[in-house]
Design a protein around this motif. Structure first.
Motif, PDB file in Angstrom:
ATOM      1  N   ALA A   1       0.832  -1.200   0.000  1.00  0.00           N
ATOM      2  CA  ALA A   1       0.000   0.000   0.000  1.00  0.00           C
ATOM      3  C   ALA A   1       0.863   1.244   0.000  1.00  0.00           C
ATOM      4  O   ALA A   1       1.935   1.284   0.595  1.00  0.00           O
ATOM      5  N   VAL A   2       0.365   2.253  -0.688  1.00  0.00           N
ATOM      6  CA  VAL A   2       0.977   3.575  -0.709  1.00  0.00           C
ATOM      7  C   VAL A   2      -0.054   4.537  -0.150  1.00  0.00           C
ATOM      8  O   VAL A   2      -1.213   4.518  -0.561  1.00  0.00           O
ATOM      9  N   LEU A   3       0.377   5.361   0.785  1.00  0.00           N
ATOM     10  CA  LEU A   3      -0.480   6.394   1.363  1.00  0.00           C
ATOM     11  C   LEU A   3       0.094   7.739   0.975  1.00  0.00           C
ATOM     12  O   LEU A   3       1.266   8.029   1.265  1.00  0.00           O
ATOM     13  N   LEU A   4      -0.707   8.541   0.290  1.00  0.00           N
ATOM     14  CA  LEU A   4      -0.283   9.853  -0.178  1.00  0.00           C
ATOM     15  C   LEU A   4      -1.019  10.944   0.578  1.00  0.00           C
ATOM     16  O   LEU A   4      -2.201  10.786   0.914  1.00  0.00           O
ATOM     17  N   ARG A   5      -0.338  12.051   0.800  1.00  0.00           N
ATOM     18  CA  ARG A   5      -1.001  13.184   1.425  1.00  0.00           C
ATOM     19  C   ARG A   5      -1.972  13.787   0.414  1.00  0.00           C
ATOM     20  O   ARG A   5      -1.641  13.973  -0.755  1.00  0.00           O
ATOM     21  N   ALA A   6      -3.171  14.071   0.850  1.00  0.00           N
ATOM     22  CA  ALA A   6      -4.267  14.485  -0.032  1.00  0.00           C
ATOM     23  C   ALA A   6      -4.019  15.813  -0.731  1.00  0.00           C
ATOM     24  O   ALA A   6      -4.632  16.074  -1.767  1.00  0.00           O
ATOM     25  N   ASP A   7      -3.131  16.650  -0.224  1.00  0.00           N
ATOM     26  CA  ASP A   7      -2.941  17.968  -0.827  1.00  0.00           C
ATOM     27  C   ASP A   7      -1.862  18.004  -1.913  1.00  0.00           C
ATOM     28  O   ASP A   7      -1.495  19.073  -2.386  1.00  0.00           O
ATOM     29  N   LEU A   8      -1.375  16.858  -2.354  1.00  0.00           N
ATOM     30  CA  LEU A   8      -0.356  16.819  -3.409  1.00  0.00           C
ATOM     31  C   LEU A   8      -0.974  17.106  -4.768  1.00  0.00           C
ATOM     32  O   LEU A   8      -2.118  16.723  -5.043  1.00  0.00           O
ATOM     33  N   ARG A   9      -0.177  17.736  -5.628  1.00  0.00           N
ATOM     34  CA  ARG A   9      -0.606  17.934  -7.020  1.00  0.00           C
ATOM     35  C   ARG A   9      -0.486  16.606  -7.757  1.00  0.00           C
ATOM     36  O   ARG A   9       0.227  15.694  -7.311  1.00  0.00           O
ATOM     37  N   THR A  10      -1.151  16.493  -8.892  1.00  0.00           N
ATOM     38  CA  THR A  10      -1.180  15.235  -9.646  1.00  0.00           C
ATOM     39  C   THR A  10       0.219  14.734  -9.961  1.00  0.00           C
ATOM     40  O   THR A  10       0.532  13.564  -9.750  1.00  0.00           O
ATOM     41  N   TRP A  11       1.094  15.593 -10.477  1.00  0.00           N
ATOM     42  CA  TRP A  11       2.436  15.133 -10.845  1.00  0.00           C
ATOM     43  C   TRP A  11       3.183  14.652  -9.607  1.00  0.00           C
ATOM     44  O   TRP A  11       3.967  13.700  -9.685  1.00  0.00           O
TER      45      TRP A  11
ATOM     46  N   PHE B   1      -3.753   4.915  -1.402  1.00  0.00           N
ATOM     47  CA  PHE B   1      -4.674   5.582  -0.490  1.00  0.00           C
ATOM     48  C   PHE B   1      -4.264   7.037  -0.356  1.00  0.00           C
ATOM     49  O   PHE B   1      -3.165   7.427  -0.730  1.00  0.00           O
ATOM     50  N   GLU B   2      -5.167   7.833   0.216  1.00  0.00           N
ATOM     51  CA  GLU B   2      -4.820   9.207   0.528  1.00  0.00           C
ATOM     52  C   GLU B   2      -5.361   9.572   1.893  1.00  0.00           C
ATOM     53  O   GLU B   2      -6.302   8.942   2.394  1.00  0.00           O
ATOM     54  N   GLY B   3      -4.737  10.576   2.469  1.00  0.00           N
ATOM     55  CA  GLY B   3      -5.160  11.031   3.777  1.00  0.00           C
ATOM     56  C   GLY B   3      -4.535  12.376   4.099  1.00  0.00           C
ATOM     57  O   GLY B   3      -3.676  12.870   3.371  1.00  0.00           O
ATOM     58  N   THR B   4      -4.946  12.928   5.180  1.00  0.00           N
ATOM     59  CA  THR B   4      -4.406  14.206   5.634  1.00  0.00           C
ATOM     60  C   THR B   4      -2.994  14.016   6.164  1.00  0.00           C
ATOM     61  O   THR B   4      -2.533  12.887   6.366  1.00  0.00           O
ATOM     62  N   LYS B   5      -2.357  15.121   6.441  1.00  0.00           N
ATOM     63  CA  LYS B   5      -1.017  15.076   7.029  1.00  0.00           C
ATOM     64  C   LYS B   5      -1.053  14.312   8.348  1.00  0.00           C
ATOM     65  O   LYS B   5      -0.158  13.517   8.649  1.00  0.00           O
ATOM     66  N   GLU B   6      -2.107  14.514   9.137  1.00  0.00           N
ATOM     67  CA  GLU B   6      -2.232  13.843  10.430  1.00  0.00           C
ATOM     68  C   GLU B   6      -2.408  12.334  10.268  1.00  0.00           C
ATOM     69  O   GLU B   6      -1.824  11.555  11.025  1.00  0.00           O
ATOM     70  N   ILE B   7      -3.195  11.920   9.294  1.00  0.00           N
ATOM     71  CA  ILE B   7      -3.388  10.485   9.038  1.00  0.00           C
ATOM     72  C   ILE B   7      -2.070   9.860   8.594  1.00  0.00           C
ATOM     73  O   ILE B   7      -1.712   8.764   9.033  1.00  0.00           O
ATOM     74  N   LEU B   8      -1.333  10.568   7.753  1.00  0.00           N
ATOM     75  CA  LEU B   8      -0.047  10.061   7.281  1.00  0.00           C
ATOM     76  C   LEU B   8       0.946   9.922   8.434  1.00  0.00           C
ATOM     77  O   LEU B   8       1.646   8.910   8.540  1.00  0.00           O
ATOM     78  N   THR B   9       0.992  10.912   9.305  1.00  0.00           N
ATOM     79  CA  THR B   9       1.891  10.853  10.465  1.00  0.00           C
ATOM     80  C   THR B   9       1.521   9.688  11.379  1.00  0.00           C
ATOM     81  O   THR B   9       2.400   8.947  11.846  1.00  0.00           O
ATOM     82  N   ALA B  10       0.226   9.507  11.629  1.00  0.00           N
ATOM     83  CA  ALA B  10      -0.226   8.397  12.479  1.00  0.00           C
ATOM     84  C   ALA B  10       0.094   7.052  11.821  1.00  0.00           C
ATOM     85  O   ALA B  10       0.544   6.112  12.493  1.00  0.00           O
ATOM     86  N   ALA B  11      -0.120   6.943  10.521  1.00  0.00           N
ATOM     87  CA  ALA B  11       0.177   5.698   9.806  1.00  0.00           C
ATOM     88  C   ALA B  11       1.669   5.386   9.876  1.00  0.00           C
ATOM     89  O   ALA B  11       2.059   4.227  10.067  1.00  0.00           O
ATOM     90  N   HIS B  12       2.493   6.382   9.752  1.00  0.00           N
ATOM     91  CA  HIS B  12       3.946   6.197   9.851  1.00  0.00           C
ATOM     92  C   HIS B  12       4.303   5.636  11.222  1.00  0.00           C
ATOM     93  O   HIS B  12       5.080   4.681  11.326  1.00  0.00           O
ATOM     94  N   GLY B  13       3.728   6.211  12.264  1.00  0.00           N
ATOM     95  CA  GLY B  13       3.981   5.719  13.622  1.00  0.00           C
ATOM     96  C   GLY B  13       3.543   4.279  13.799  1.00  0.00           C
ATOM     97  O   GLY B  13       4.248   3.472  14.414  1.00  0.00           O
ATOM     98  N   ARG B  14       2.387   3.929  13.239  1.00  0.00           N
ATOM     99  CA  ARG B  14       1.899   2.544  13.354  1.00  0.00           C
ATOM    100  C   ARG B  14       2.768   1.580  12.554  1.00  0.00           C
ATOM    101  O   ARG B  14       3.019   0.451  12.981  1.00  0.00           O
TER     102      ARG B  14
END
Length: 161
Positions: A33-43, A87-100
């Motif tokens: 799985a790849v989790l991307l921050r939702a505010d990234l541009r397409t490229w 997947f995508e998520g907010t900065k907070e979701i990404l930080t929490a996922a990294h910790g997990r």
């Protein structure tokens, strides 16, 4: 003179279906799985995804399938043997996922916002190394592991649209 038998023939059996039943879908015990921050541009989404999954492929040979070849015998590189879910998520979701992911000891790759400003592998590693784990400005995370563990890491994220 010989009498001929009049015989009746049974109707021909219905032809068997020429379409083979679809094989049962393959369900892998692991997940990529790849989790991307939702505010990234397409490229950026495309670039981050490509970089992240390359990290998994280099360190986890079991996720790589066999080489490909076309009907003419032209060879092609092997790829992942299973789908990559994005997947995508907010900065907070990404930080929490990294910790997990860290807590579970799952193989992982990270992409930080600082990597958009570098132009080579040496500088990429240097900008990540310069920041403590808790201070990483993550924009992407790739993980591989047992399905249930990866699902727990991704809690709160949603499938990429």
């Amino acid at each position: 003179m010989t009498k001929t038998d009049s015989t009746t023939t049974a109707p021909a059996p219905a032809p068997a279906s020429t379409v083979a039943p679809a094989p049962a879908p393959v369900r892998f015990d692991t997940k990529i799985a790849v989790l991307l921050r939702a505010d990234l541009r397409t490229w950026q989404r495309l670039n981050v995804t490509a970089f992240l999954v390359s990290g998994l492929g280099t360190q986890l040979p079991e996720v790589i399938g066999e080489p490909y070849a076309d009907a003419d015998g032209t060879p092609y590189l092997p790829m992942f043997r299973q789908p990559v879910l994005v997947f995508e998520g907010t900065k907070e979701i990404l930080t929490a996922a990294h910790g997990r992911a860290l807590a579970r000891g799952l193989p992982r790759a990270v992409f930080t916002s600082d990597l958009f400003a570098t132009g080579n592998d040496r500088d990429n590693r240097a900008v990540v190394r310069a920041v403590p784990t808790a201070g990483l400005d993550l924009v992407g995370l790739a993980v591989h592991g047992p399905r249930t563990a990866v699902d727990k890491v991704l809690k709160g994220a949603r499938m990429h649209p």
